[in-house]
Every structure is written in structure tokens, then in C-alpha cells.
Design a protein around this motif. Structure first.
Motif, short mmCIF file in Angstrom:
data_model
loop_
_atom_site.label_atom_id
_atom_site.label_comp_id
_atom_site.label_asym_id
_atom_site.label_seq_id
_atom_site.Cartn_x
_atom_site.Cartn_y
_atom_site.Cartn_z
N THR A 268 0.83 -1.20 0.00
CA THR A 268 0.00 0.00 0.00
C THR A 268 0.87 1.25 0.00
OG1 THR A 268 -1.87 -1.05 1.13
CG2 THR A 268 -1.69 1.34 1.31
N PHE A 269 0.55 2.19 -0.88
CA PHE A 269 1.26 3.48 -0.96
C PHE A 269 0.20 4.58 -1.03
CE2 PHE A 269 3.84 0.19 -2.92
CZ PHE A 269 5.07 0.35 -2.28
N LEU A 270 0.11 5.37 0.05
CA LEU A 270 -0.93 6.39 0.12
C LEU A 270 -0.78 7.45 -0.95
CD1 LEU A 270 -1.29 6.92 3.99
CD2 LEU A 270 -2.61 5.42 2.47
N ASP A 271 0.47 7.71 -1.39
CA ASP A 271 0.67 8.74 -2.42
C ASP A 271 0.26 8.24 -3.81
OD1 ASP A 271 2.75 6.91 -2.58
OD2 ASP A 271 4.22 8.40 -3.21
N ARG A 272 -0.17 7.00 -3.92
CA ARG A 272 -0.60 6.46 -5.21
C ARG A 272 -2.10 6.21 -5.24
NH1 ARG A 272 4.19 1.92 -6.29
NH2 ARG A 272 5.96 3.32 -5.86
N PHE A 273 -2.82 6.81 -4.30
CA PHE A 273 -4.28 6.64 -4.29
C PHE A 273 -4.93 8.02 -4.42
CE2 PHE A 273 -8.53 6.05 -2.89
CZ PHE A 273 -8.84 4.72 -3.11
N TRP A 274 -5.85 8.14 -5.36
CA TRP A 274 -6.62 9.36 -5.53
C TRP A 274 -7.92 9.04 -6.25
CZ3 TRP A 274 -1.81 8.71 -8.01
CH2 TRP A 274 -1.88 8.39 -9.37
N LEU A 275 -8.80 10.01 -6.28
CA LEU A 275 -10.04 9.90 -7.05
C LEU A 275 -9.88 10.74 -8.30
CD1 LEU A 275 -12.65 10.32 -4.15
CD2 LEU A 275 -11.72 8.20 -5.09
N GLN A 276 -9.94 10.12 -9.46
CA GLN A 276 -9.72 10.84 -10.70
C GLN A 276 -10.97 11.61 -11.11
OE1 GLN A 276 -8.88 7.87 -13.69
NE2 GLN A 276 -11.02 7.47 -14.07
N LYS A 277 -10.81 12.54 -12.05
CA LYS A 277 -11.96 13.27 -12.56
C LYS A 277 -12.95 12.30 -13.18
CE LYS A 277 -9.83 16.23 -15.19
NZ LYS A 277 -9.67 17.37 -16.13
N GLY A 278 -14.23 12.54 -12.94
CA GLY A 278 -15.26 11.65 -13.45
C GLY A 278 -15.69 10.64 -12.41
N VAL A 279 -16.16 9.49 -12.86
CA VAL A 279 -16.70 8.47 -11.97
C VAL A 279 -15.59 7.54 -11.46
CG1 VAL A 279 -18.30 6.52 -11.77
CG2 VAL A 279 -18.94 8.52 -13.13
N ASN A 280 -15.60 7.29 -10.15
CA ASN A 280 -14.70 6.33 -9.52
C ASN A 280 -15.55 5.27 -8.82
OD1 ASN A 280 -11.70 7.78 -9.35
ND2 ASN A 280 -13.40 9.23 -9.39
N HIS A 281 -15.32 4.01 -9.18
CA HIS A 281 -16.07 2.92 -8.55
C HIS A 281 -15.23 2.38 -7.39
CE1 HIS A 281 -19.19 -0.11 -8.34
NE2 HIS A 281 -18.25 -1.03 -8.19
N ILE A 282 -15.69 2.62 -6.16
CA ILE A 282 -14.96 2.25 -4.95
C ILE A 282 -15.60 1.03 -4.32
CG2 ILE A 282 -14.09 3.05 -2.73
CD1 ILE A 282 -13.02 4.60 -5.13
N SER A 283 -14.78 0.05 -3.95
CA SER A 283 -15.28 -1.15 -3.28
C SER A 283 -14.49 -1.38 -1.99
CB SER A 283 -15.14 -2.38 -4.19
OG SER A 283 -13.78 -2.67 -4.44
N VAL A 284 -15.13 -2.03 -1.03
CA VAL A 284 -14.51 -2.33 0.25
C VAL A 284 -14.68 -3.82 0.52
CG1 VAL A 284 -14.52 -1.93 2.74
CG2 VAL A 284 -14.92 -0.02 1.16
#
Length: 283
Positions: A243-259
């Protein structure tokens, strides 16, 4: 336009001609931020090659008049407030935005009739403006379906493990995830542990190799690169090795997030909080 600078010390407002004290006559630094380019030139080749670019810190300069004789007390009060970093709120004709920064310069000129001119300058390390209020989306939750009278057959609970998040700003957003341990527990033997949050749109993910305790709230702050618990404090050591926190973001447009909750004996809720980010605050 109305400006408000606010921190733990206090707040001050700078308005237009109708403001009773601080009257803004000009402002700069609300447009497109400056960029820095890393370039290379090669022998016997015309021009250059741009290797990378990045946005620089933003400087906002405000000039105006103190409309009436407010005395040294009000100016001293403003100086105490401006001495600490804070948030600059910008209320335009159509939009409301904010940006974090600090005052790097403040000066009052000689009194001219009933007015005293002033200038102040704010430096914003992060050049992007944000929504004043953050948006929250429930990504992982359980909903009880029994409400009032019911009849069989029926589904007692619905479990939601994913959601779509729409980013409408000018650039990617750095979200905050909050993981809530609920009082409910599930009688089961768990062979694995951990929680994974994945952006299915970009392939990025965050993995935690830990369990949660009763009443615990785990906060994953991407922008600050922090993972904290209201019970255990700093728990960034529980982040998985890939896991690298600096490599996670929400891009412009739709982001499908799952947990995915591998702690099958625990009941949790996961909320994503974010603010759209903008290149300007002109409108």
C-alpha cells in the motif's frame, strides 16, 4: 466578492464597498496557478523535451481601504489573526471555495481622508481551491430492512460494499476514508483479518492488516499521509506492504470504490469524504 480568513485565533472579513470596515479594491492570484517544467535539451536536436511539470505554490494579494477610523485595536486584532496559518474562504457571485494558507505580508499605509489603504499577501502551499463543505458517500454499510410491520418471505438486511463517486472538479481529489466499528458483532471464526479499499476504476488500493475494536474509528487521510485511530493513535504500521498512500486518488469523473472486510466477525461502516479541487476561484 467577500473574503474571510479564519483560524483558531479568530477571523476577519474583507468585502466590497458595503463592508463596514475592510473594503477590498483589488485582488490577484485567483486564476491559473504557475507551473514549473523540467526540460532537457539534446545535442543536434532543435527545441527541447518536457520531462515533467508541477504546480507551484499560489500567492494571493489583496489591496483595499479601511473605510473608517477603526483605531489601533482593530488593526492589532487583525494582525494577531493573520499571524497564524488558516483557511481563506472566497465567496464569489456563483461559487464558494476555500484554500489553506498563511499571511506572508500585511501593511497599512498613511491615512488618506476617511480611508487608510492596506495590502496583504497570502501564500498557499497547495495551490488548489476546494469546496467549502466536504461531500460524504457511504461505501460499505449494512441497512436493516425491518421497518414497522412486515411479512414473510423478506430480506432482513441489505449489505452494500461498493459505491460510485463522481469528481466534478478540475483535477484529482485526495479523499479521507473513515472506518467505523459498529456495536454489532457476528458469531463466526475468522481465518483472515484486514480491510481493503479499492478504486476499481484506477486499480489503486489501500490495505490494512488489522482488526477493529468496539467503538473504534479509523481515519485514512490521503493528503496528510496518515492513518489514525481514535483508540490506538497512529496505526500507519498496520498498512500492508504493498500500500502506498501517495498512489491513491479519485480521478476526474466516476470512480467505482469497493470495500472488502476480511474481519468477518466484525460489523463496520466505511465512509468516503472528499472535496472537489479547482484551478481557479474567479467566478
Amino acid at each position: 466578492m467577500l473574503l474571510r480568513f479564519e483560524n483558531e485565533i479568530g477571523k476577519m472579513e474583507i468585502g466590497g464597498g458595503s463592508h463596514p470596515i475592510w473594503n477590498m479594491t483589488s485582488i490577484s492570484g485567483l486564476g491559473y496557478p504557475n507551473k514549473e517544467f523540467n526540460t532537457a535539451r539534446y545535442g543536434r536536436t532543435a527545441g527541447q523535451r518536457t520531462l515533467s511539470s508541477s504546480y507551484l505554490a499560489r500567492t494571493i494579494t489583496v489591496a483595499g481601504d479601511i473605510k473608517r477610523d477603526i483605531g489601533e485595536f482593530e488593526i492589532a486584532k487583525a494582525i494577531r489573526t493573520l499571524d497564524c496559518p488558516g483557511t481563506l474562504y472566497i465567496y464569489g457571485r456563483m461559487k464558494k471555495k476555500k484554500i489553506a494558507g498563511y499571511c506572508s505580508a500585511f501593511e497599512c499605509g498613511e491615512k488618506e481622508g476617511s480611508h487608510t489603504p492596506f495590502t496583504m499577501q497570502f501564500v498557499c502551499d497547495d495551490p488548489f481551491f476546494e469546496d467549502i463543505k466536504e461531500t460524504t458517500v457511504d461505501v460499505f454499510r449494512r441497512e436493516d430492512m425491518i421497518k414497522g410491520t412486515f411479512s414473510f418471505p423478506m430480506v432482513f438486511t441489505n449489505r452494500y460494499t461498493e459505491a460510485d463517486i463522481m469528481i466534478s472538479g478540475d483535477c484529482e481529489s485526495l479523499p479521507i476514508f473513515r472506518i467505523y466499528n459498529t456495536p454489532k458483532s457476528i458469531a463466526t471464526l475468522a481465518s483472515t483479518q484486514g480491510i481493503e479499499i479499492r478504486n476499481e476504476t484506477t486499480g489503486q488500493f489501500i490495505g490494512l492488516d488489522c482488526e477493529t475494536v468496539s467503538g473504534e474509528v479509523i481515519t485514512i487521510d490521503i493528503a496528510s499521509r496518515e492513518i489514525t485511530s481514535n483508540v490506538r493513535g497512529d496505526i500507519i504500521e498496520n498498512m500492508t506492504d504493498d500500500t502506498f498512500l501517495d498512489r491513491f486518488w479519485l480521478q476526474k469523473g466516476v470512480n467505482h470504490i469497493s470495500v472488502t472486510n476480511y474481519n468477518t466477525a466484525e460489523e463496520i461502516n466505511v465512509v468516503c469524504a472528499y472535496s472537489n479541487r479547482y484551478l481557479e476561484a474567479i467566478s
